[in-house]
Write a protein that holds these residues in place. Structure first.
Motif, mmCIF file in Angstrom:
data_model
loop_
_atom_site.group_PDB
_atom_site.id
_atom_site.type_symbol
_atom_site.label_atom_id
_atom_site.label_comp_id
_atom_site.label_asym_id
_atom_site.label_seq_id
_atom_site.Cartn_x
_atom_site.Cartn_y
_atom_site.Cartn_z
ATOM 1 N N ASP A 97 12.882 1.144 0.576
ATOM 2 C CA ASP A 97 13.899 0.326 -0.080
ATOM 3 C C ASP A 97 13.409 -1.085 -0.290
ATOM 4 O O ASP A 97 12.757 -1.704 0.328
ATOM 5 N N LYS A 98 13.345 -1.300 -1.881
ATOM 6 C CA LYS A 98 12.505 -2.392 -2.190
ATOM 7 C C LYS A 98 13.211 -3.896 -1.755
ATOM 8 O O LYS A 98 12.402 -4.877 -1.747
ATOM 9 N N THR A 99 14.328 -3.849 -1.087
ATOM 10 C CA THR A 99 15.016 -5.210 -0.554
ATOM 11 C C THR A 99 14.300 -5.213 0.705
ATOM 12 O O THR A 99 13.877 -6.652 1.029
ATOM 13 N N VAL A 137 15.310 -6.801 -12.558
ATOM 14 C CA VAL A 137 16.281 -6.447 -11.497
ATOM 15 C C VAL A 137 16.047 -5.003 -11.293
ATOM 16 O O VAL A 137 15.961 -4.097 -12.149
ATOM 17 N N LYS A 138 15.897 -4.921 -9.793
ATOM 18 C CA LYS A 138 15.420 -3.541 -9.433
ATOM 19 C C LYS A 138 16.097 -2.964 -8.186
ATOM 20 O O LYS A 138 16.320 -3.684 -7.166
ATOM 21 N N ILE A 139 16.699 -1.888 -8.345
ATOM 22 C CA ILE A 139 17.432 -1.259 -7.293
ATOM 23 C C ILE A 139 16.832 -1.243 -6.136
ATOM 24 O O ILE A 139 15.492 -0.802 -6.225
ATOM 25 N N ASP A 145 9.113 4.850 -11.913
ATOM 26 C CA ASP A 145 8.570 5.129 -13.307
ATOM 27 C C ASP A 145 9.918 4.021 -14.215
ATOM 28 O O ASP A 145 10.147 4.621 -15.197
ATOM 29 N N GLY A 146 10.048 2.950 -13.683
ATOM 30 C CA GLY A 146 10.795 1.999 -14.353
ATOM 31 C C GLY A 146 12.537 2.430 -14.337
ATOM 32 O O GLY A 146 13.251 1.653 -14.848
ATOM 33 N N ARG A 147 12.790 3.584 -13.704
ATOM 34 C CA ARG A 147 14.354 3.885 -13.794
ATOM 35 C C ARG A 147 14.613 2.972 -12.519
ATOM 36 O O ARG A 147 14.167 2.758 -11.591
ATOM 37 N N GLY A 148 15.934 2.591 -12.533
ATOM 38 C CA GLY A 148 16.734 1.590 -11.783
ATOM 39 C C GLY A 148 16.073 0.357 -11.895
ATOM 40 O O GLY A 148 16.178 -0.515 -10.801
ATOM 41 N N GLN A 149 15.924 -0.056 -13.026
ATOM 42 C CA GLN A 149 15.161 -1.575 -13.457
ATOM 43 C C GLN A 149 16.053 -1.803 -14.575
ATOM 44 O O GLN A 149 16.243 -1.241 -15.651
ATOM 45 N N ALA A 150 16.315 -3.314 -14.507
ATOM 46 C CA ALA A 150 16.641 -3.932 -15.764
ATOM 47 C C ALA A 150 15.714 -5.067 -16.145
ATOM 48 O O ALA A 150 15.496 -5.944 -15.014
ATOM 49 N N ARG A 182 -3.366 -9.066 -15.985
ATOM 50 C CA ARG A 182 -3.365 -7.302 -16.029
ATOM 51 C C ARG A 182 -2.620 -7.006 -14.322
ATOM 52 O O ARG A 182 -2.457 -7.746 -13.757
ATOM 53 N N GLU A 183 -2.674 -5.716 -14.407
ATOM 54 C CA GLU A 183 -2.168 -5.083 -13.183
ATOM 55 C C GLU A 183 -3.474 -4.146 -12.591
ATOM 56 O O GLU A 183 -4.147 -3.531 -13.344
ATOM 57 N N ILE A 184 -3.477 -4.310 -11.318
ATOM 58 C CA ILE A 184 -4.393 -3.510 -10.504
ATOM 59 C C ILE A 184 -3.765 -2.871 -9.245
ATOM 60 O O ILE A 184 -2.519 -2.969 -8.953
HETATM 61 N N1 LIG Z 1 8.260 -9.444 -11.790
HETATM 62 C C1 LIG Z 1 7.414 -8.682 -12.809
HETATM 63 N N2 LIG Z 1 7.066 -9.525 -13.874
HETATM 64 C C2 LIG Z 1 6.020 -8.778 -14.587
HETATM 65 N N3 LIG Z 1 6.285 -7.438 -14.956
HETATM 66 C C3 LIG Z 1 6.843 -6.765 -13.875
HETATM 67 C C4 LIG Z 1 7.722 -7.331 -12.949
HETATM 68 N N4 LIG Z 1 8.093 -6.560 -12.168
HETATM 69 C C5 LIG Z 1 7.678 -5.116 -12.829
HETATM 70 N N5 LIG Z 1 7.086 -5.301 -14.029
HETATM 71 C C6 LIG Z 1 6.407 -4.355 -14.716
HETATM 72 O O1 LIG Z 1 7.158 -3.226 -14.613
HETATM 73 C C7 LIG Z 1 6.326 -2.048 -14.198
HETATM 74 C C8 LIG Z 1 7.149 -1.119 -13.161
HETATM 75 O O2 LIG Z 1 7.757 -1.891 -12.057
HETATM 76 P P1 LIG Z 1 7.769 -1.350 -10.520
HETATM 77 O O3 LIG Z 1 6.430 -0.869 -10.123
HETATM 78 O O4 LIG Z 1 8.431 -2.401 -9.837
HETATM 79 O O5 LIG Z 1 8.714 -0.281 -10.656
HETATM 80 P P2 LIG Z 1 8.891 1.283 -10.454
HETATM 81 O O6 LIG Z 1 10.002 1.975 -11.355
HETATM 82 O O7 LIG Z 1 9.009 1.337 -9.059
HETATM 83 O O8 LIG Z 1 7.480 1.717 -10.669
HETATM 84 P P3 LIG Z 1 6.456 2.873 -10.417
HETATM 85 O O9 LIG Z 1 7.231 4.185 -9.920
HETATM 86 O O10 LIG Z 1 6.203 3.622 -11.742
HETATM 87 O O11 LIG Z 1 5.514 2.688 -9.766
HETATM 88 C C9 LIG Z 1 5.126 -3.074 -13.437
HETATM 89 O O12 LIG Z 1 4.071 -2.102 -13.021
HETATM 90 C C10 LIG Z 1 4.857 -3.859 -14.408
HETATM 91 O O13 LIG Z 1 4.389 -3.502 -15.645
#
Ligand SMILES: Nc1ncnc2c1ncn2[C@@H]1O[C@H](COP(=O)(O)OP(=O)(O)OP(=O)(O)O)[C@@H](O)[C@H]1O
Ligand SMILES: [Mg+2]
Length: 370
Positions: A97-99, A137-139, A145-150, A182-184
């Motif tokens: 749960d991300k929260t 905004v993330k549920i 994979d970016g689903r559940g995000q705005a 960058r992202e690591i």
């Molecule tokens: N606060 C932020 N600032 C800048 N970029 C962001 C931020 N949050 C997310 N991102 C971008 O969106 C991508 C996906 O976000 P996140 O990892 O939270 O989502 P996810 O859907 O759980 O991803 P996954 O399952 O692919 O890891 C990040 O890797 C980044 O590229």
């Protein structure tokens, strides 16, 4: 017998590593023909919250691990009653749960970017304004994979009520959009005896919020590299985890290092560890959860992967022979029978003399698929 909650590609590659080491494997997945079913000894069909299926999975297992964090907490508790559940109930309950996860990170002193947990449309609107209307905004539960995000940008017209409803009207995390250099990511393993080892950091590139490629080593400043490795090791220790934890990290243009999110399992950004590290992430997971000595995480060769999404199959089977002509390249398919846009069907990997060469090779191979 090693039991795995989840039979996707991560479970499949873990099962392959286990079999190589002479360990029998049982998996549980909602799909009978899941990717891991083709290499497991036994597949139990059950949904992620199916307590009875989880009981059958755990019965007689020497250890149970998971390849997906969205498992019902009741099912996790039941598994832990029957067999050693590694990583353990608590880390998974928090991470799924991300929260809870973001709050735990902040409360335990780990570096995270500005965020707020919101529980109503009004709180969502306030948080978006507070962060200058430049946010993600993330549920709380179930996004990937970016689903559940705005993503809301400073210039966007938006209605908080619409955003709230589109994301299911459930608790969310609102994060300030960070200015990323960058992202690591860093993967760390911890065994029941308390032995901890971190892999070198990987550099990750996302397209449409889905991981497109990843390369080892990350090629970041050595000070950031060592902070990142120490962070991952501290996280597994603080959670008291048994198994693997991957920390997705942001490096900002100002040189700050923030935790984006955690995964208590193998991670897409370490698939190249099968090619370039003494021990792959999958073998390390098997070693950790079966209480074997952890393997060396040392890099033998720079290595990279590129994901193959279902979109590549739109015009038939991709041109694999052309890709395989590129030196150092290998093909890994997950035996998913229905390609869909955005679905991870497999990946290409490459080794090279340098990180740049490994990445160039894997991207060249991917280009040849079309
Ligand atoms: N606060 C932020 N600032 C800048 N970029 C962001 C931020 N949050 C997310 N991102 C971008 O969106 C991508 C996906 O976000 P996140 O990892 O939270 O989502 P996810 O859907 O759980 O991803 P996954 O399952 O692919 O890891 C990040 O890797 C980044 O590229
Ligand atoms: Mg992510």
């Amino acid at each position: 017998m090693l039991a795995i909650l989840g039979g996707g590609q991560l479970g499949r590659m873990t099962a392959m590593a286990a079999r190589t080491m002479g360990i029998r494997v049982r998996v549980m997945d909602p799909e009978a023909a899941c990717p891991a079913s083709f290499v497991a000894d036994e597949t139990i069909v059950g949904r992620w919250d199916d307590v009875e299926a989880a009981q059958r999975l755990a019965a007689g297992a020497d250890a149970v691990t998971l390849e997906i964090e969205q498992i019902g907490v009741d099912a996790l508790r039941e598994v832990a009653r029957l067999a050693p559940l590694r990583p353990g109930v608590e880390p998974v309950r928090i991470i799924q749960d991300k929260t809870l996860q973001k709050t735990w990170l902040a409360e335990n002193g780990f570096p995270v970017g500005p965020f707020r947990v919101v529980r109503s449309e009004a709180e969502l609107g306030e948080a978006i304004d507070a962060f200058g209307r430049d946010v993600f905004v993330k549920i709380g539960r179930g996004g990937y994979d970016g689903r559940g995000q705005a993503r809301i940008g400073a210039a966007d017209n938006f209605d908080p009520g619409q955003v709230w409803r589109n994301l299911g009207a459930k608790p969310c995390v609102v994060e300030q959009a960070l200015d990323l250099d960058r992202e690591i990511s860093v993967m760390a393993g911890r065994s029941p005896s308390g032995e901890v080892r971190a892999f070198p950091a990987a550099r990750n590139h996302h397209e449409n919020q889905i991981l497109a490629w990843s390369v080892l080593p990350a090629g970041v400043d050595p000070a950031i590299e060592s902070r990142a490795e120490a962070l991952a090791a501290e996280l597994v220790i603080r959670f008291g985890m048994e198994g693997l934890l991957c920390a997705e990290l942001f490096v900002t243009r100002k040189g700050e290092l923030f935790v984006n999110e955690l995964a208590p399992r193998p991670h897409n950004s370490y698939h190249q560890s099968e090619r370039g590290c003494v021990t792959s992430q999958f073998e390390q997971l098997v070693r950790a959860v079966c209480n074997l000595p952890l393997g060396s995480t040392e890099l033998i060769s720079p290595c990279a992967i590129a994901n193959l999404l279902g979109d590549l199959w739109l015009n038939g089977t991709p041109n694999f022979p052309a890709a395989l002509q590129v030196p150092g390249v290998r093909l890994h398919l997950y035996e998913k029978h229905t390609p869909r846009g955005g679905r991870k069907m497999g990946h290409l990997s490459a080794v090279g003399a340098t990180a740049e060469q490994a990445l160039e090779r894997v991207l060249e191979a991917k280009k040849r698929l079309a």
